[in-house]
Enzyme design. Structure first.
Site, PDB file in Angstrom:
ATOM      1  N   ASP A 213       0.864  -1.178   0.000  1.00  0.00           N
ATOM      2  CA  ASP A 213       0.000   0.000   0.000  1.00  0.00           C
ATOM      3  C   ASP A 213       0.901   1.229   0.000  1.00  0.00           C
ATOM      4  OD1 ASP A 213      -1.586   2.151   0.571  1.00  0.00           O
ATOM      5  OD2 ASP A 213      -2.504   1.309   2.378  1.00  0.00           O
ATOM      6  N   CYS A 377      -8.475   6.743  10.276  1.00  0.00           N
ATOM      7  CA  CYS A 377      -8.858   5.480   9.632  1.00  0.00           C
ATOM      8  C   CYS A 377      -7.892   4.361   9.982  1.00  0.00           C
ATOM      9  CB  CYS A 377      -8.930   5.615   8.109  1.00  0.00           C
ATOM     10  SG  CYS A 377     -10.165   6.753   7.569  1.00  0.00           S
TER      11      CYS A 377
END
Ligand SMILES: Cc1ncc(COP(=O)(O)O)c(C=O)c1O
Lengths: 419, 149
Positions: A213, A377
């Site tokens: 990521d 998040c």
């Protein structure tokens, strides 16, 4: 005798010049709340230079058309620009081929695509998926859903109190059951720069496929998929000075070939009869429907811009920003930096013992300073450090040392109110 | 932007530093949990309601920002000894004030008027109202934890 002239100390035009770069971002010269904007929320999204805005405008103003469909002039132009963006991404990531570049909505959709298409096809009960303890929800939830669907098990690599992955524990987790290892390159909360090359290598030795990521790293460093060696890598255009709604999934061609389509419809097919449909070749197999053409072209412009700025040349400036900000923040009594990994990029999270992050955010805002507060998040990361939230300053190459000073003065205001 | 001191008035800072009724009453018979996932504010409100529908005792515990904590503290001070019905009326007035409504009873709100500035900070409205939603849930024996999302 000829003597050479002494070396002139002239500014090298090839050097990174932050003031010149800032001129490309009109928004950085605006006032908010009556104060000059100090934008330190780059981990959430970066600002867009006028080169990107112009490219998007130019597309809609002069070339707007659908792609891969028309025989007419505009469609040809649009297709050409769209595919040129793909070629740019390929070069930018040093992918082996443009067939390995899939346009998606963002990092989130890229991970979902891999989880749904690769994961549901190739994982079965008892298989294991490994992520790290510092993942964004986007790199947790798709795997949890995959586990529910397949009976696979999610394993988590712990991190130490600094926010470094514990590599010994990772080695312990790897086994012949490991099928996927998916880790963040740079943590959006802690700033940790993970040793992804090593992580990928170890995963491959165990026979697992790997996803990186790169949502946060992509704006700070050159990301080379062949050097890292990963099978998949995702990032979002809006964190690379490009528009929202566009992102990239890089996938190794041999894997993408084996994977079924993620979504289906137009563009992703070669032929359709009611009896049988033949899927299109890569990368189109994974790009169903009319894509976000304007933003894809905007992303191409963003990459061209980043390459013209040159992340290697901006590196010393970014390092100086991080070092200076860390030093100034550490001087503030009652401030604790969350995330003190050996190598960090772009992100500094902190808490104050006299004010809650949300109150910090409001007072900073009144000073024109944009920072993020909350759990970012990444609730498991918050739980790991036993805190409900942090305040986070995140930098891009257009930030200045003076802005760090404004940040510190803002925190003094917080103290005036609360202490 | 108005002065920060308008939002963070002395009385709010005081209740944040030294929250009142910050405890679980021994004989509490009502309880509810409130959570603001956006910023992590997380509280439990406890109350003792007698057979005459009077709130004879009230307390809260939890973590959160200054606005949410002061709001909870001042709420408990306000409704202690009031009837459930009066507390609900107070909630309605307060909600009107916080969300920028015009039609509310200033006198009934009394000290809670210090939160009137919050309506100018849209991102903070949830902080100021979380405890009230939680109280409402407790008084009505709602089982689901309250969230502001
Ligand atoms: C580390 C990381 N991964 C994934 C994402 C998700 O990116 P997007 O919301 O653009 O899909 C983010 C964005 O905040 C992020 O920081």
């Amino acid at each position: 005798m000829i003597t050479s002239a002494p070396d002139k100390i002239a500014p090298n035009l090839n050097d990174f010049d932050v003031m010149r770069v800032r001129q490309d971002f009109a928004i950085l010269n605006t006032l908010v709340r009556g104060k000059p904007l100090v934008y330190l929320d780059n981990a959430a999204t970066t600002q867009k230079p006028h080169q990107v805005l112009c490219a998007i405008n130019q597309f809609y103003g002069c070339c707007n058309s659908n792609i891969h469909r028309g025989v007419h002039f505009l469609s040809e132009k649009a297709t050409e620009q769209y595919e040129e963006s793909r070629a740019q991404v390929k070069r930018f990531l040093n992918a082996a081929s443009t067939t390995e570049i899939i346009f998606v909505r963002g990092a989130t959709e890229g991970i979902n695509l891999v989880a749904a298409s690769y994961g549901r096809t190739f994982l079965k009960e008892g298989d294991e998926i490994i992520v790290s303890a510092m993942e964004h929800h986007a790199n947790i939830v798709p795997w949890q859903i995959l586990c529910q669907q397949t009976g696979a098990v999610l394993k988590v690599i712990p991190m130490d109190d600094n926010g470094d992955i514990v590599m010994e524990e990772y080695a312990q987790l790897l086994s012949e059951r490991t099928r996927i290892v998916s880790v963040v390159h740079v943590s959006n909360v802690l700033g940790t720069l993970n040793p992804v090359k090593r992580i990928v290598q170890m995963a491959h030795d165990a026979g697992a496929v790997t996803l990186v990521d790169a949502a946060q790293s992509i704006m700070h460093m050159n990301v080379d998929v062949q050097d890292i060696g990963c099978d998949f890598l995702v990032f979002s255009g809006h964190k690379l000075f490009g528009p929202t709604g566009i992102g990239v999934l890089y996938g190794r061609e041999s894997l993408l070939e084996m994977m079924p389509p993620y979504q289906s419809g137009g563009d992703m097919i070669k032929s359709v009869t009611f009896e049988k449909t033949i899927y299109n070749d890569l990368p189109y197999k994974f790009e169903a429907g009319t894509p976000n053409i304007g933003s894809t072209i905007g992303l191409g412009a963003a990459i061209a811009y980043v390459q013209s700025v040159n992340l290697d040349k901006a590196q010393p400036h970014e390092d100086a920003l991080m070092a200076y900000a860390t030093q100034r923040l550490e001087e503030i009594p009652g401030l604790k930096i969350v995330g003190t990994a050996k190598e960090k990029a772009g992100v500094i999270s902190f808490v104050l013992d006299f004010a809650h992050p949300h109150d910090i955010g409001t007072i900073m805002d009144s000073e024109g300073i944009a920072i993020r507060t909350g759990h970012h998040c990444a609730q498991p990361t918050m739980q790991r450090f036993g805190i409900p939230a942090t305040a986070r300053a995140s930098f891009a190459f257009y930030n200045t040392l003076e802005e760090v000073d404004v940040l510190v003065r803002g925190l003094e205001k917080v103290r005036e109110v609360f202490a | 932007m108005p002065d920060m001191r308008e939002l963070y008035q002395e009385i709010i800072l005081d209740h944040n530093k030294a929250p009142r009724n910050y405890r679980k009453p021994d004989d509490a018979n009502r309880e509810a949990e409130g959570y603001n996932p956006l910023c992590g504010d997380h509280y439990t409100v406890f109350a003792r309601v007698d057979s005459n529908q009077q709130i004879t005792d009230i307390g809260f515990e939890g973590v959160g920002c200054a606005i949410s904590k002061a709001a909870a503290s001042m709420m408990t001070s306000m409704v202690k000894g009031k009837s459930v019905e009066e507390a609900e009326r107070c909630f309605e007035n307060y909600r009107q004030m916080i969300t920028g409504g015009k039609d509310y009873d200033r006198d009934a709100l009394g000290k809670l008027m210090v939160f009137s500035e919050v309506c100018n900070y849209p991102t903070r409205i949830k902080c100021a109202i979380l405890c009230w939603h939680t109280l409402h849930a407790a008084l009505n024996n709602l089982q689901e934890p309250v969230t502001t999302e």
